[in-house]
Motif scaffolding. Structure first.
Motif, PDB file in Angstrom:
ATOM      1  N   HIS A 388       0.870  -1.190   0.000  1.00 26.04           N
ATOM      2  CA  HIS A 388       0.000   0.000   0.000  1.00 26.04           C
ATOM      3  C   HIS A 388       0.902   1.233   0.000  1.00 26.04           C
ATOM      4  CE1 HIS A 388      -3.860   2.118   1.287  1.00 26.04           C
ATOM      5  NE2 HIS A 388      -2.941   3.073   1.379  1.00 26.04           N
ATOM      6  N   CYS A 389       0.705   2.166  -0.954  1.00 26.46           N
ATOM      7  CA  CYS A 389       1.431   3.434  -1.009  1.00 26.46           C
ATOM      8  C   CYS A 389       0.461   4.574  -0.699  1.00 26.46           C
ATOM      9  CB  CYS A 389       2.068   3.663  -2.384  1.00 26.46           C
ATOM     10  SG  CYS A 389       3.574   2.708  -2.669  1.00 26.46           S
ATOM     11  N   GLU A 390       0.810   5.385   0.287  1.00 23.22           N
ATOM     12  CA  GLU A 390      -0.031   6.526   0.672  1.00 23.22           C
ATOM     13  C   GLU A 390       0.758   7.806   0.370  1.00 23.22           C
ATOM     14  OE1 GLU A 390      -3.591   8.146   2.022  1.00 23.22           O
ATOM     15  OE2 GLU A 390      -3.072   6.024   1.740  1.00 23.22           O
ATOM     16  N   PRO A 391       0.266   8.678  -0.553  1.00 22.99           N
ATOM     17  CA  PRO A 391       1.016   9.893  -0.884  1.00 22.99           C
ATOM     18  C   PRO A 391       0.952  10.912   0.245  1.00 22.99           C
ATOM     19  CG  PRO A 391      -1.109   9.940  -1.985  1.00 22.99           C
ATOM     20  CD  PRO A 391      -1.011   8.594  -1.296  1.00 22.99           C
ATOM     21  N   LEU A 392       2.024  11.628   0.427  1.00 20.64           N
ATOM     22  CA  LEU A 392       2.085  12.721   1.398  1.00 20.64           C
ATOM     23  C   LEU A 392       2.195  14.023   0.616  1.00 20.64           C
ATOM     24  CD1 LEU A 392       4.641  11.179   3.938  1.00 20.64           C
ATOM     25  CD2 LEU A 392       2.139  11.027   3.956  1.00 20.64           C
ATOM     26  N   LEU A 393       1.128  14.807   0.645  1.00 23.23           N
ATOM     27  CA  LEU A 393       1.041  16.032  -0.146  1.00 23.23           C
ATOM     28  C   LEU A 393       0.732  17.211   0.765  1.00 23.23           C
ATOM     29  CD1 LEU A 393      -1.196  14.617  -3.029  1.00 23.23           C
ATOM     30  CD2 LEU A 393       1.287  14.768  -3.012  1.00 23.23           C
ATOM     31  N   ALA A 394       1.144  18.406   0.321  1.00 24.31           N
ATOM     32  CA  ALA A 394       0.831  19.638   1.049  1.00 24.31           C
ATOM     33  C   ALA A 394       0.708  20.760   0.026  1.00 24.31           C
ATOM     34  CB  ALA A 394       1.899  19.975   2.078  1.00 24.31           C
ATOM     35  N   GLY A 395      -0.496  21.316  -0.112  1.00 24.69           N
ATOM     36  CA  GLY A 395      -0.715  22.386  -1.071  1.00 24.69           C
ATOM     37  C   GLY A 395      -0.439  21.956  -2.498  1.00 24.69           C
ATOM     38  N   GLY A 396      -0.705  20.691  -2.837  1.00 21.81           N
ATOM     39  CA  GLY A 396      -0.443  20.195  -4.179  1.00 21.81           C
ATOM     40  C   GLY A 396       0.998  19.801  -4.430  1.00 21.81           C
ATOM     41  N   GLU A 397       1.885  20.008  -3.466  1.00 20.92           N
ATOM     42  CA  GLU A 397       3.302  19.688  -3.618  1.00 20.92           C
ATOM     43  C   GLU A 397       3.601  18.334  -2.989  1.00 20.92           C
ATOM     44  OE1 GLU A 397       7.704  21.384  -2.224  1.00 20.92           O
ATOM     45  OE2 GLU A 397       5.859  22.437  -1.682  1.00 20.92           O
ATOM     46  N   VAL A 398       4.457  17.560  -3.660  1.00 20.97           N
ATOM     47  CA  VAL A 398       4.848  16.240  -3.157  1.00 20.97           C
ATOM     48  C   VAL A 398       5.787  16.417  -1.968  1.00 20.97           C
ATOM     49  CG1 VAL A 398       6.056  14.103  -3.677  1.00 20.97           C
ATOM     50  CG2 VAL A 398       4.574  15.146  -5.391  1.00 20.97           C
ATOM     51  N   ILE A 399       5.405  15.889  -0.818  1.00 22.76           N
ATOM     52  CA  ILE A 399       6.235  15.949   0.384  1.00 22.76           C
ATOM     53  C   ILE A 399       6.954  14.618   0.597  1.00 22.76           C
ATOM     54  CG2 ILE A 399       6.217  16.345   2.870  1.00 22.76           C
ATOM     55  CD1 ILE A 399       5.622  18.794   1.216  1.00 22.76           C
ATOM     56  N   GLY A 400       6.281  13.512   0.286  1.00 22.45           N
ATOM     57  CA  GLY A 400       6.870  12.200   0.481  1.00 22.45           C
ATOM     58  C   GLY A 400       5.832  11.128   0.229  1.00 22.45           C
ATOM     59  N   THR A 401       6.122   9.905   0.678  1.00 23.34           N
ATOM     60  CA  THR A 401       5.174   8.814   0.539  1.00 23.34           C
ATOM     61  C   THR A 401       5.390   7.813   1.668  1.00 23.34           C
ATOM     62  OG1 THR A 401       4.288   7.163  -0.994  1.00 23.34           O
ATOM     63  CG2 THR A 401       6.664   7.414  -0.947  1.00 23.34           C
ATOM     64  N   LEU A 402       4.288   7.155   2.069  1.00 25.03           N
ATOM     65  CA  LEU A 402       4.338   6.064   3.042  1.00 25.03           C
ATOM     66  C   LEU A 402       4.212   4.750   2.277  1.00 25.03           C
ATOM     67  CD1 LEU A 402       2.093   7.193   6.040  1.00 25.03           C
ATOM     68  CD2 LEU A 402       4.482   6.532   6.159  1.00 25.03           C
ATOM     69  N   TYR A 403       5.218   3.891   2.424  1.00 24.53           N
ATOM     70  CA  TYR A 403       5.151   2.571   1.798  1.00 24.53           C
ATOM     71  C   TYR A 403       4.872   1.537   2.884  1.00 24.53           C
ATOM     72  CZ  TYR A 403       6.635  -1.853  -0.231  1.00 24.53           C
ATOM     73  OH  TYR A 403       6.665  -3.148  -0.652  1.00 24.53           O
ATOM     74  N   LEU A 404       3.787   0.772   2.732  1.00 20.64           N
ATOM     75  CA  LEU A 404       3.392  -0.248   3.697  1.00 20.64           C
ATOM     76  C   LEU A 404       3.375  -1.589   2.980  1.00 20.64           C
ATOM     77  CD1 LEU A 404       0.425   1.750   5.245  1.00 20.64           C
ATOM     78  CD2 LEU A 404       2.726   1.535   6.170  1.00 20.64           C
ATOM     79  N   GLN A 405       4.125  -2.542   3.520  1.00 22.30           N
ATOM     80  CA  GLN A 405       4.216  -3.854   2.908  1.00 22.30           C
ATOM     81  C   GLN A 405       3.137  -4.755   3.497  1.00 22.30           C
ATOM     82  OE1 GLN A 405       8.208  -5.257   1.935  1.00 22.30           O
ATOM     83  NE2 GLN A 405       7.677  -7.218   2.852  1.00 22.30           N
ATOM     84  N   GLY A 406       2.263  -5.266   2.649  1.00 22.74           N
ATOM     85  CA  GLY A 406       1.135  -6.072   3.101  1.00 22.74           C
ATOM     86  C   GLY A 406      -0.171  -5.354   2.804  1.00 22.74           C
ATOM     87  N   VAL A 407      -1.256  -5.864   3.361  1.00 23.23           N
ATOM     88  CA  VAL A 407      -2.588  -5.319   3.110  1.00 23.23           C
ATOM     89  C   VAL A 407      -3.041  -4.537   4.336  1.00 23.23           C
ATOM     90  CG1 VAL A 407      -4.992  -5.868   2.568  1.00 23.23           C
ATOM     91  CG2 VAL A 407      -3.142  -7.235   1.570  1.00 23.23           C
ATOM     92  N   VAL A 408      -3.472  -3.294   4.115  1.00 23.75           N
ATOM     93  CA  VAL A 408      -4.029  -2.469   5.185  1.00 23.75           C
ATOM     94  C   VAL A 408      -5.535  -2.732   5.233  1.00 23.75           C
ATOM     95  CG1 VAL A 408      -4.365  -0.137   6.045  1.00 23.75           C
ATOM     96  CG2 VAL A 408      -2.247  -0.734   4.847  1.00 23.75           C
ATOM     97  N   GLN A 409      -6.015  -3.288   6.340  1.00 28.10           N
ATOM     98  CA  GLN A 409      -7.429  -3.637   6.456  1.00 28.10           C
ATOM     99  C   GLN A 409      -8.315  -2.405   6.476  1.00 28.10           C
ATOM    100  OE1 GLN A 409      -8.319  -6.751   6.146  1.00 28.10           O
ATOM    101  NE2 GLN A 409      -6.169  -7.443   6.161  1.00 28.10           N
ATOM    102  N   GLU A 410      -9.574  -2.586   6.147  1.00 29.09           N
ATOM    103  CA  GLU A 410     -10.505  -1.459   6.044  1.00 29.09           C
ATOM    104  C   GLU A 410     -10.629  -0.716   7.368  1.00 29.09           C
ATOM    105  OE1 GLU A 410     -12.771   1.117   3.992  1.00 29.09           O
ATOM    106  OE2 GLU A 410     -11.818  -0.662   3.138  1.00 29.09           O
TER     107      GLU A 410
END
Length: 608
Positions: A388-410
């Protein structure tokens, strides 16, 4: 005003961001004004120095002329023309420098006119003497016209200098005032902002825990048999009001079912089990919010990359138990996502990856593969992995990303969303703090560390050397005949020379060495772990490299330059604040100057 918890958190983040931006803007604006004030102080000093140079040159020309007339020795007349040219050049420069000040410019032109009259009289008398008419020349001098002109010129010059010195004092006072404002803004604004963040965070936590406790009490009472217990108090937020409404409706249905004997025992048990599950979910959600609040507060308080990484490593495994992953931050200069830290045994790719390799950053929203072949796999992820990749954005600008290995449950998506927002805000705050820190420790012209940072670092390195017994050396150096560049080509050319030398020194010394601009054309280098003798070989390479620099400004050749170096090593007899060590290196530098420049000299006591 905000009936939703999510809206409150979003408003809180916006307020914090606005406050930070306002504080940064005020600090930057005050710094710019301070820099301009000091520039004007320097300008006044330059005007005073130029006037002094003109008067000295004129008086020296007058002395040389009189010596020639009185002694008839032609050697006295040789420097007269050169000093007259210097005086006229300084007067012309004075008029240019005062072009921004009408009153002073008028005074400068008045002084220039008197100087031209004095120069004309000097030359006329000198020509008479050169033609052999020494009696006529002495008569011209004895007439006193030149003395009267020089007296009038001195009076006008004194008036001009008095005004300029008063103007410099005023500008110095303005610069000091602005410096005091910057200091007060930093000392007061930061703590006030931190206090505001803490206060609002506590209010948010209280706003969550209070209704959560009421609902939990009602549920506990219902589980113990109090069938009439309802949640009637004001919840303070839409989400908890909905939960309370759902609980009351469920309790009503349960009571109706008990009253209605037609309900079966199986239905009653199922309703009770559902109620307990809802209670656990609600309690888990509240604990998650409290945990995320603590994590956000610590991230905002982090001052270094390692502190931020430590907060991530401690809290993310608690927010998302059993899910390994990593945090990547965007490096603007390299346009790469570089790893900050990993957790739960995951080792991130040290080389990082480009933003276009991540589909979450391309789409600006979450991207995940929950089953093999379920979606497109990002280029930075190995094939056949669930992630699972979660983008980290601020004001439309790329700040970073969270990479999670496996499945994030609902049920964990809410935690992930809030955590990503908190990390984005923390990364933006961390980036701004680092930028401000760089401004305070770097010399703006050369990009090297400034004198203040050098003094702080030297005290730290001396403390380390005392504990470990490792050697520590310091180099003091400056550019030979630097004034020539300013005099012949102007101060812009001098700045070009300083920048070229700084670039060469930065490339030649080790990464662990601390290269600083000490002031003017003087530089300093702190070399931990190096003796003076070992450092001398490195300094010799730097000296030769500087001699090979081809100095140019635009299309104009400036020639070449050289540097002199003084090297000293620290010992236990020296002061722990580094002053004695700097003095020793400075003394060695002066020896290098006296011995002919363009050389390195080791401090004799240290060498012995």
């Amino acid at each position: 005003m905000f009936t939703s918890i999510t809206a409150r958190i979003a408003a809180f983040g916006a307020l914090v961001l606005i406050a930070l931006l306002a504080l940064i803007w005020m600090l930057v604006d005050a710094s710019i004004q301070t820099r301009d004030s000091f520039r004007w102080v320097t300008h006044s000093a330059e005007v005073i120095e130029t006037m002094d140079d003109a008067l000295v040159a004129l008086r020296e020309a007058e002395s040389a002329q009189r010596g020639f007339v009185l002694t008839r020795n032609a050697s006295f007349a040789d420097p007269t023309d050169a000093r007259i040219a210097d005086a006229r050049q300084s007067m012309a420069r004075l008029v240019r420098l005062t072009a921004d000040n009408r009153a002073q410019n008028i005074r400068a032109r008045d002084v220039q006119a008197l100087a031209e009259r004095r120069v004309t009289l000097l030359r006329d008398t000198l020509e008479q003497a050169r033609r052999g008419q020494f009696d006529a020349a002495r008569g011209s001098i004895a007439a006193g016209t030149g003395r009267d002109l020089m007296t009038m010129l001195s009076l006008r010059a004194d008036s001009f200098l008095s005004e300029e010195r008063a103007l410099r004092i005023t500008r110095i006072a303005a610069a000091d005032s602005r410096l005091a404002w910057v200091r007060q803004l930093a000392l007061v604004g930061g703590p006030l902002l931190a206090l505001a963040i803490l206060s609002i965070s506590l209010l948010l936590i209280w706003g969550i825990r209070q209704p959560l406790g009421l609902i939990h009490q009602a549920m506990t009472a219902l589980g113990r048999g109090d069938r009439d217990r309802r949640v009637t108090a004001t919840m303070g937020s839409r989400e908890f009001a909905q939960l309370a409404h759902g609980y009351n409706a469920m309790a009503d249905q349960l009571q109706a079912a008990i009253a209605d004997q037609g309900r079966s025992a199986q239905d009653l048990q199922a309703a009770h089990a559902q109620l307990l599950r809802n209670s656990d979910t609600l309690q888990e959600r509240g604990e998650a919010i409290e945990l995320l609040g603590g994590m956000a507060h610590r991230m905002q308080a982090a001052r270094t990359d390692e502190e931020l990484a430590q907060v991530i490593r401690v809290f993310v495994p608690r927010v998302l138990p059993g899910v390994p992953g990593a945090l990547y931050a965007h490096n603007n200069s390299r346009n790469l996502l570089v790893p900050i830290t990993g957790w739960n045994g995951f080792q991130p790719r040290e080389e990082g990856f480009a933003p276009d390799q991540c589909w979450a950053l391309r789409r600006g929203q979450s991207h995940f593969v929950a089953q093999p072949g379920g979606d497109i796999v990002c280029s930075h992820v190995d094939a056949d992995l669930l992630y699972h990749c979660e983008p980290l954005l601020a004001g439309g600008e790329v700040i970073g990303t969270l990479y999670l290995q496996g499945v994030v449950q609902e049920e964990s998506r809410f935690r992930l969303t809030v955590m990503a927002e908190n990390i984005s805000s923390a990364l933006v705050n961390h980036r701004l703090q680092r930028g401000l820190r760089e401004q305070t420790i770097r010399d703006p012209l050369t990009g090297l560390f400034n004198r203040r940072y050098m003094q702080e670092s030297l005290a730290i390195e001396i403390a380390r050397a005392r504990r470990s017994g490792a050697p520590l050396s310091v180099v003091m150096c400056d550019i030979d005949h630097f004034k020539r560049f300013n005099d012949e080509f102007g101060h812009d050319a001098g700045d070009t020379v300083l920048q070229s030398v700084a670039t060469e020194m930065r490339s030649r010394f080790r990464d662990g060495d601390i290269v600083c601009r000490y002031g003017g054309e003087e530089f300093a280098v702190i070399a931990p772990g190096a003796t003076a003798q070992a450092l001398a070989a490195r300094v010799e390479m730097v000296r030769k490299g500087i001699m090979e620099i081809v100095l140019r400004q635009g299309g104009r050749a400036l020639g070449s330059t050289s540097m002199s170096f003084g090297i000293a090593s620290w010992d236990d007899k020296m002061a722990i604040d580094g002053s004695t060590l700097v003095q020793a290196a400075d003394a060695a530098l002066y020896r290098a100057k006296r011995e002919g420049r363009n050389r390195a000299v080791i401090d004799l006591p240290a060498a012995a």
